[in-house]
Motif scaffolding. Structure first.
Motif, short mmCIF file in Angstrom:
data_model
loop_
_atom_site.label_atom_id
_atom_site.label_comp_id
_atom_site.label_asym_id
_atom_site.label_seq_id
_atom_site.Cartn_x
_atom_site.Cartn_y
_atom_site.Cartn_z
N CYS A 178 152.74 51.72 91.79
CA CYS A 178 151.26 51.39 91.21
C CYS A 178 150.31 52.90 91.10
O CYS A 178 149.64 53.13 89.84
CB CYS A 178 150.69 50.64 92.16
SG CYS A 178 150.96 49.42 92.43
N ALA A 179 150.53 53.83 91.76
CA ALA A 179 149.33 55.01 91.91
C ALA A 179 150.39 56.04 89.90
O ALA A 179 149.59 56.88 89.45
CB ALA A 179 150.48 56.03 92.48
N GLY A 180 151.23 55.66 89.78
CA GLY A 180 151.64 56.28 88.90
C GLY A 180 150.80 55.80 87.48
O GLY A 180 150.37 56.32 86.44
N LEU A 181 150.94 54.37 87.89
CA LEU A 181 149.56 53.93 86.30
C LEU A 181 148.67 53.87 86.26
O LEU A 181 147.98 53.91 85.21
CB LEU A 181 150.68 52.07 86.43
CG LEU A 181 151.74 51.63 86.13
CD1 LEU A 181 152.23 50.19 86.70
CD2 LEU A 181 152.64 51.65 85.00
N LEU A 182 148.62 53.60 87.67
CA LEU A 182 146.82 54.53 87.32
C LEU A 182 146.40 55.59 87.08
O LEU A 182 145.73 55.97 86.27
CB LEU A 182 146.59 54.20 89.04
CG LEU A 182 145.62 52.76 89.08
CD1 LEU A 182 145.99 52.49 91.11
CD2 LEU A 182 144.95 51.69 88.28
N GLY A 183 147.39 56.44 87.14
CA GLY A 183 147.40 57.85 86.78
C GLY A 183 147.30 57.88 84.96
O GLY A 183 146.39 58.53 84.92
N ILE A 184 148.29 56.86 84.75
CA ILE A 184 148.51 57.24 83.13
C ILE A 184 146.74 56.43 82.81
O ILE A 184 146.62 57.27 81.95
CB ILE A 184 149.80 56.15 83.09
CG1 ILE A 184 150.74 57.34 83.20
CG2 ILE A 184 149.76 56.37 81.49
CD1 ILE A 184 152.16 56.20 83.65
N PHE A 185 146.84 55.95 83.10
CA PHE A 185 145.28 54.32 82.75
C PHE A 185 144.01 55.69 82.65
O PHE A 185 143.67 55.67 81.76
CB PHE A 185 144.63 53.30 83.73
CG PHE A 185 144.04 53.06 83.12
CD1 PHE A 185 143.75 52.31 82.10
CD2 PHE A 185 142.86 53.17 83.78
CE1 PHE A 185 142.52 51.48 81.33
CE2 PHE A 185 141.98 52.64 83.72
CZ PHE A 185 141.50 51.42 83.43
N PHE A 186 143.98 56.98 83.37
CA PHE A 186 142.60 57.37 83.94
C PHE A 186 143.08 58.27 82.61
O PHE A 186 141.81 59.10 82.40
CB PHE A 186 142.54 58.16 85.74
CG PHE A 186 142.04 56.91 86.38
CD1 PHE A 186 140.61 56.33 86.10
CD2 PHE A 186 142.67 56.21 87.67
CE1 PHE A 186 140.30 55.63 87.02
CE2 PHE A 186 142.37 55.23 88.21
CZ PHE A 186 141.02 55.04 88.16
N ILE A 187 143.94 59.18 82.46
CA ILE A 187 144.25 60.15 81.34
C ILE A 187 143.76 59.15 80.26
O ILE A 187 143.05 60.17 79.85
CB ILE A 187 145.98 60.72 81.64
CG1 ILE A 187 146.18 61.68 82.96
CG2 ILE A 187 145.83 61.09 80.81
CD1 ILE A 187 147.38 61.81 83.31
N LEU A 188 144.37 58.39 79.84
CA LEU A 188 144.41 57.76 78.72
C LEU A 188 142.46 57.56 78.21
O LEU A 188 142.17 57.66 77.43
CB LEU A 188 145.13 56.21 78.64
CG LEU A 188 146.51 56.64 78.27
CD1 LEU A 188 147.34 55.31 78.66
CD2 LEU A 188 146.64 57.23 77.20
N VAL A 189 142.09 56.70 79.88
CA VAL A 189 140.69 56.35 79.85
C VAL A 189 140.07 58.47 79.17
O VAL A 189 139.33 58.30 78.69
CB VAL A 189 139.79 55.88 80.45
CG1 VAL A 189 138.57 56.35 80.84
CG2 VAL A 189 140.70 54.67 80.69
N PHE B 297 137.60 59.04 75.80
CA PHE B 297 136.09 59.27 76.27
C PHE B 297 136.21 60.74 75.29
O PHE B 297 135.06 61.35 74.40
CB PHE B 297 135.84 59.47 77.58
CG PHE B 297 135.10 58.19 77.83
CD1 PHE B 297 134.15 57.78 77.43
CD2 PHE B 297 135.98 57.26 78.40
CE1 PHE B 297 133.70 56.18 77.94
CE2 PHE B 297 135.91 56.32 78.76
CZ PHE B 297 134.63 55.23 78.43
N CYS B 298 137.29 62.32 75.90
CA CYS B 298 136.98 62.73 75.43
C CYS B 298 136.97 63.05 74.07
O CYS B 298 135.92 63.80 72.55
CB CYS B 298 138.06 63.82 75.37
SG CYS B 298 137.98 64.30 78.00
N LYS B 299 137.71 62.12 73.00
CA LYS B 299 137.53 62.37 71.72
C LYS B 299 136.21 61.37 70.97
O LYS B 299 135.47 61.91 70.11
CB LYS B 299 138.97 61.34 70.77
CG LYS B 299 140.03 61.69 71.19
CD LYS B 299 141.78 61.27 70.97
CE LYS B 299 142.83 61.61 69.74
NZ LYS B 299 143.54 60.89 69.80
N LEU B 300 135.93 60.77 71.66
CA LEU B 300 134.92 59.90 71.56
C LEU B 300 133.70 60.53 71.26
O LEU B 300 132.54 60.97 70.35
CB LEU B 300 134.48 58.49 72.28
CG LEU B 300 133.34 57.79 72.52
CD1 LEU B 300 133.27 57.29 70.77
CD2 LEU B 300 133.18 56.49 73.26
#
Length: 252
Positions: A227-238, A242-245
């Protein structure tokens, strides 16, 4: 007259032979079973013998494998004889004071029959021992991540007895070696709680136990890590989104 004398001599000899045979046959038989752990020492006694009346005492050793051997002592000549016996087998002390046989560092090759025959001025004595050697097994317990536990009692004689706490439906496998040595495998699967392997053997005063801890804690850690790994990947993608936006707005 000479022929008659010869006949009398032959008759006396025959009667003496018959009497000796009957006397030996009437000697009380006593068979004692003895079990010893490999590597230990054992003392075998001839029973209660009057030292003053003792004429000759003999130990006849007949192992299950290997050559027979013998130890003997005659009081009239104060003489001892030994035939084919190893250095580990000898009189416990001195045969003129003690007729006991001592075997040091017992091994599987010592298993067999041990006979003490004593002749005194009053009677003949005979005592027989059947020696069995016990070999203590080596116990190991392996706990696998899939919930399977394997309890192993290696190279024991006789075969060890394995049980589980709590009770289950394990699968047992036996591997027979030479000289009666047996390795026992008990496979317990699956396990959801902590379990204990209990091993008993005649060479031990009490049974040995080894425990597999519960796998629930490991399952929780594995789930938490996923779960921690999946959350980490999710926050990185977010964060990347936002950086690109943000960069796109600046450029516009």
């Amino acid at each position: 007259m000479k022929a008659k004398a010869d006949m009398n001599c032959v008759g006396k000899t025959f009667c003496a032979f018959v009497l000796l045979t009957v006397t030996v046959a009437m000697v009380p038989m006593e068979n004692i079973r003895v079990s010893k752990i490999a590597g230990s020492s054992v003392n075998l006694t001839c029973g209660v013998i009057s030292r003053g009346d003792l004429v000759v005492v003999t130990w006849k050793i007949r192992p299950r494998t290997g050559n027979h051997c013998a130890l003997a002592y005659r009081t009239d000549q104060n003489k001892t004889d030994r035939t084919n016996c190893s250095e580990r087998m000898d009189w416990k002390s001195s045969p003129e004071t003690d007729s006991a046989l001592q075997i040091r560092q017992v091994t599987l090759t010592d298993e067999g029959c041990y006979i003490c025959e004593a002749v005194t001025s009053a009677e003949n004595l005979r005592r027989t021992y059947t020696l069995t050697v016990l070999v203590s097994p080596e116990v190991t317990l392996t706990c696998y991540s899939n919930g399977t536990a394997v309890c192993k009692a290696a190279a024991g004689k006789p075969a060890a007895q394995i049980s589980w706490d709590p009770n289950g439906d394990p699968r047992t496998e036996l591997e027979n070696h030479t000289d009666g040595i047996v390795t026992v495998l008990s496979i317990y699967s699956p396990r959801e709680t902590s379990i204990t392997c209990l091993v008993s053997h005649p060479a031990w005063n009490t049974s040995q136990s080894k425990e597999c801890p519960s796998d629930n804690g490991n399952m929780f850690l594995r789930h938490f890590s996923i779960c921690a790994g999946l959350l980490g990947i999710f926050f990185i993608l977010v964060f990347v989104f936002f950086c690109k936006l943000h960069c796109g707005r600046i450029c516009y």
